[in-house]
Design an enzyme around this catalytic site. Structure first.
Site, PDB file in Angstrom:
ATOM      1  N   ASP A 163      14.080  19.007  -3.546  1.00 16.50           N
ATOM      2  CA  ASP A 163      13.149  20.128  -3.766  1.00 16.50           C
ATOM      3  C   ASP A 163      13.343  20.757  -5.146  1.00 16.50           C
ATOM      4  O   ASP A 163      12.490  21.504  -5.624  1.00 16.50           O
ATOM      5  CB  ASP A 163      13.306  21.194  -2.673  1.00 16.50           C
ATOM      6  CG  ASP A 163      14.698  21.803  -2.572  1.00 16.50           C
ATOM      7  OD1 ASP A 163      15.612  21.387  -3.317  1.00 16.50           O
ATOM      8  OD2 ASP A 163      14.888  22.698  -1.727  1.00 16.50           O
ATOM      9  N   GLU A 164      14.476  20.456  -5.803  1.00 17.12           N
ATOM     10  CA  GLU A 164      14.769  21.107  -7.085  1.00 17.12           C
ATOM     11  C   GLU A 164      13.776  20.716  -8.173  1.00 17.12           C
ATOM     12  O   GLU A 164      13.678  21.395  -9.193  1.00 17.12           O
ATOM     13  CB  GLU A 164      16.200  20.800  -7.537  1.00 17.12           C
ATOM     14  CG  GLU A 164      17.220  21.287  -6.549  1.00 17.12           C
ATOM     15  CD  GLU A 164      18.612  21.533  -7.142  1.00 17.12           C
ATOM     16  OE1 GLU A 164      18.757  21.517  -8.369  1.00 17.12           O
ATOM     17  OE2 GLU A 164      19.535  21.744  -6.341  1.00 17.12           O
TER      18      GLU A 164
HETATM   19  O1  DAU Z   1      18.109  21.565  -3.074  1.00 19.49           O
HETATM   20  C1  DAU Z   1      18.596  20.260  -2.979  1.00 19.49           C
HETATM   21  C2  DAU Z   1      19.797  20.097  -3.873  1.00 19.49           C
HETATM   22  O2  DAU Z   1      20.870  20.801  -3.241  1.00 19.49           O
HETATM   23  C3  DAU Z   1      20.186  18.639  -4.109  1.00 19.49           C
HETATM   24  O3  DAU Z   1      19.146  18.021  -4.823  1.00 19.49           O
HETATM   25  C4  DAU Z   1      21.488  18.558  -4.916  1.00 19.49           C
HETATM   26  O4  DAU Z   1      21.882  17.208  -5.044  1.00 19.49           O
HETATM   27  C5  DAU Z   1      22.566  19.315  -4.159  1.00 19.49           C
HETATM   28  O5  DAU Z   1      23.754  19.313  -4.889  1.00 19.49           O
HETATM   29  C6  DAU Z   1      22.104  20.761  -3.905  1.00 19.49           C
HETATM   30  O6  DAU Z   1      22.007  21.492  -5.156  1.00 19.49           O
HETATM   31  P1  DAU Z   1      22.512  23.009  -5.271  1.00 19.49           P
HETATM   32  O7  DAU Z   1      22.777  23.298  -6.687  1.00 19.49           O
HETATM   33  O8  DAU Z   1      21.593  23.926  -4.538  1.00 19.49           O
HETATM   34  O9  DAU Z   1      23.879  22.883  -4.377  1.00 19.49           O
HETATM   35  P2  DAU Z   1      25.341  23.478  -4.626  1.00 19.49           P
HETATM   36  O10 DAU Z   1      26.099  23.235  -3.355  1.00 19.49           O
HETATM   37  O11 DAU Z   1      25.931  23.030  -5.904  1.00 19.49           O
HETATM   38  O12 DAU Z   1      25.062  25.045  -4.740  1.00 19.49           O
HETATM   39  C7  DAU Z   1      24.403  25.751  -3.691  1.00 19.49           C
HETATM   40  C8  DAU Z   1      24.256  27.187  -4.144  1.00 19.49           C
HETATM   41  O13 DAU Z   1      25.562  27.791  -4.170  1.00 19.49           O
HETATM   42  C9  DAU Z   1      23.694  27.350  -5.548  1.00 19.49           C
HETATM   43  O14 DAU Z   1      22.852  28.497  -5.581  1.00 19.49           O
HETATM   44  C10 DAU Z   1      24.936  27.582  -6.427  1.00 19.49           C
HETATM   45  C11 DAU Z   1      25.892  28.274  -5.480  1.00 19.49           C
HETATM   46  N1  DAU Z   1      27.326  27.989  -5.700  1.00 19.49           N
HETATM   47  C12 DAU Z   1      27.737  26.699  -5.781  1.00 19.49           C
HETATM   48  C13 DAU Z   1      29.073  26.383  -5.991  1.00 19.49           C
HETATM   49  C14 DAU Z   1      29.512  24.944  -6.107  1.00 19.49           C
HETATM   50  C15 DAU Z   1      28.253  29.042  -5.789  1.00 19.49           C
HETATM   51  O15 DAU Z   1      27.882  30.223  -5.682  1.00 19.49           O
HETATM   52  N2  DAU Z   1      29.555  28.724  -5.996  1.00 19.49           N
HETATM   53  C16 DAU Z   1      30.017  27.448  -6.120  1.00 19.49           C
HETATM   54  O16 DAU Z   1      31.237  27.242  -6.352  1.00 19.49           O
END
Ligand code: DAU
Ligand code: NAD
Length: 357
Positions: A133-134
């Site tokens: 969705d990104e």
């Molecule tokens: O939306 C689908 C996407 O979801 C996928 O296409 C990506 O492959 C997948 O990694 C994921 O992306 P996000 O960037 O949304 O996922 P992430 O788990 O890295 O982060 C989720 C949310 O949490 C985002 O708003 C950033 C925040 N976050 C992330 C990390 C790693 C934090 O606040 N602290 C953190 O340490």
């Protein structure tokens, strides 16, 4: 038989397990085994005669062509990608190499193979491209959820590279008539999720007594879907999706990051209380925001639901409980993926943790 690319990763490994639980049809897992690929995620299938692993890069045209010729698959499900937004901010070269050039090379070889098939096999062949969705960019709090006709507005190097791959897949259908279907899914969570991503990172840091790094004010919103529900959507799209179409997949489960982290903490408080009796939530630490951080994602999955009859089996309460329990029960897997490379990434990404948002 089918070929799954990137099957040693989070969603691919769950997909292969679900596939073999529901079908006798063999599956080949083609994976480069980057830091995110781990054969331990499929250890339970290593002796299953229906499963085979091939160590290769989707961008390696010679290896891909040889495998297609030998295996004669009826479908390809393309999960292989660099998938972590934060890593794409530190350096995007691998994202361009795999998500764009790799997908292009894969499409070229699949197209050549497909063109050589007899007409019935050609008509029945499918290339299912797994996307995100990104690619649609960021929503405000009041915007309607993303539909399939939302314009592409990728904001990170990761989402830009996925958007490019979606366009290459689309062009391959329109120009060359390769039978493709694309899915664009929201944030997955569940077993075998690599602990660089929000939910598993929070579980592991909490248990290790480390800070729980919430970016910015923690008010960014993601739409969370249990991984096996994504797998069932992909399977339906593969079997029944209309050619050249895209299908959005999502859980209708929008949460702020801070809510998600608090839920994880309260589950850990219940399932594995801290020795000092305090809540794991006391470990939450607000850190510097992700550059270009998308504010909100939300998916309108009406097309998938009404056209293909998809419905999520899991709700967030049941799914997140299962997930936390899985990490508590699978410390061996955790140990095996949190290698030297993982620790190096954690040091790079969270070096300035002390820097308040
Ligand atoms: O939306 C689908 C996407 O979801 C996928 O296409 C990506 O492959 C997948 O990694 C994921 O992306 P996000 O960037 O949304 O996922 P992430 O788990 O890295 O982060 C989720 C949310 O949490 C985002 O708003 C950033 C925040 N976050 C992330 C990390 C790693 C934090 O606040 N602290 C953190 O340490
Ligand atoms: P992941 O990072 O856990 O796994 C990626 C897998 O691809 C790994 O096994 C890795 O070794 C393999 N790989 C990487 N480059 C390769 C190459 N050049 N050739 C062959 N294999 C290669 O990713 P994931 O979270 O399982 O995501 C899988 C797919 O789903 C990706 O395309 C991602 O964009 C998409 N997606 C993920 C989410 C999510 O929330 N995780 C949501 C929507 C869409």
């Amino acid at each position: 038989m089918i070929i799954v690319t990137g099957g040693a990763g989070f969603i691919g490994s769950n997909f292969i397990r679900e596939w073999l639980a529901g079908s006798q049809e063999p599956v080949i897992n083609l994976d480069k085994l980057t830091y995110a690929g781990n054969l331990k995620s499929l250890a339970d299938l290593s002796h299953d005669a229906r499963y085979r692993f091939v160590h290769a890069d989707i961008g390696d045209r010679v290896a891909v062509a040889a495998l297609l010729k030998e295996a004669q698959p009826r479908a390809i499900v393309n999960f292989a990608a660099e998938s972590h937004v934060d890593r794409s901010i530190h350096g995007a070269a691998e994202f361009i190499a795999t998500n764009i050039v790799g997908t292009f090379n894969l499409l070229e070889e699949v197209r050549a193979y497909w063109k050589g098939l007899p007409s019935t096999a050609q008509a029945n062949f499918r290339f299912l491209h797994v996307s995100t969705d990104e690619v649609y960019g960021s929503l405000t709090a009041t915007d309607p959820a993303f539909t399939e006709t939302h314009r592409y507005e990728p904001n990170s190097p990761y989402s830009a590279s996925k958007a490019a791959s979606d366009h290459l897949v689309r062009a391959c259908y329109h120009t060359h008539h390769l039978p493709v279907v694309t899915t664009n899914c929201s944030n997955n969570y569940g077993p075998y999720h690599f602990p660089e991503k929000l939910i598993p990172l929070m579980i592991l840091n909490a248990l290790a007594g480390k800070p729980l790094p919430v970016y910015g004010d923690g008010q960014n919103v993601r739409d969370w879907l249990y991984v096996t529900d994504h797998c069932s959507a992909i399977r339906l799209a593969l079997e029944k999706g209309r050619l050249g179409e895209t299908y959005n997949v999502g859980g209708r489960n929008e949460r702020t990051n801070l809510d998600v982290v608090n839920i994880v903490c309260s589950l850990l408080d219940e399932l594995k209380p801290r020795a000092d009796g305090k809540s794991y939530a006391t470990q939450i630490s607000f850190v510097k925001d992700r550059p270009g951080h998308d504010q909100r994602y939300a998916i309108d999955a009406t097309k998938l639901e009404s056209e293909l009859g998809w419905k999520a089996a899991e709700n967030f309460e049941s799914g997140i409980r299962k997930t936390v329990q899985w990490y508590l029960d699978n410390q061996d897997w955790v140990q095996s993926v949190t290698s030297g490379e993982y620790r190096k990434w954690m040091d790079t990404q969270y070096a300035n943790d002390k820097e308040a948002a």
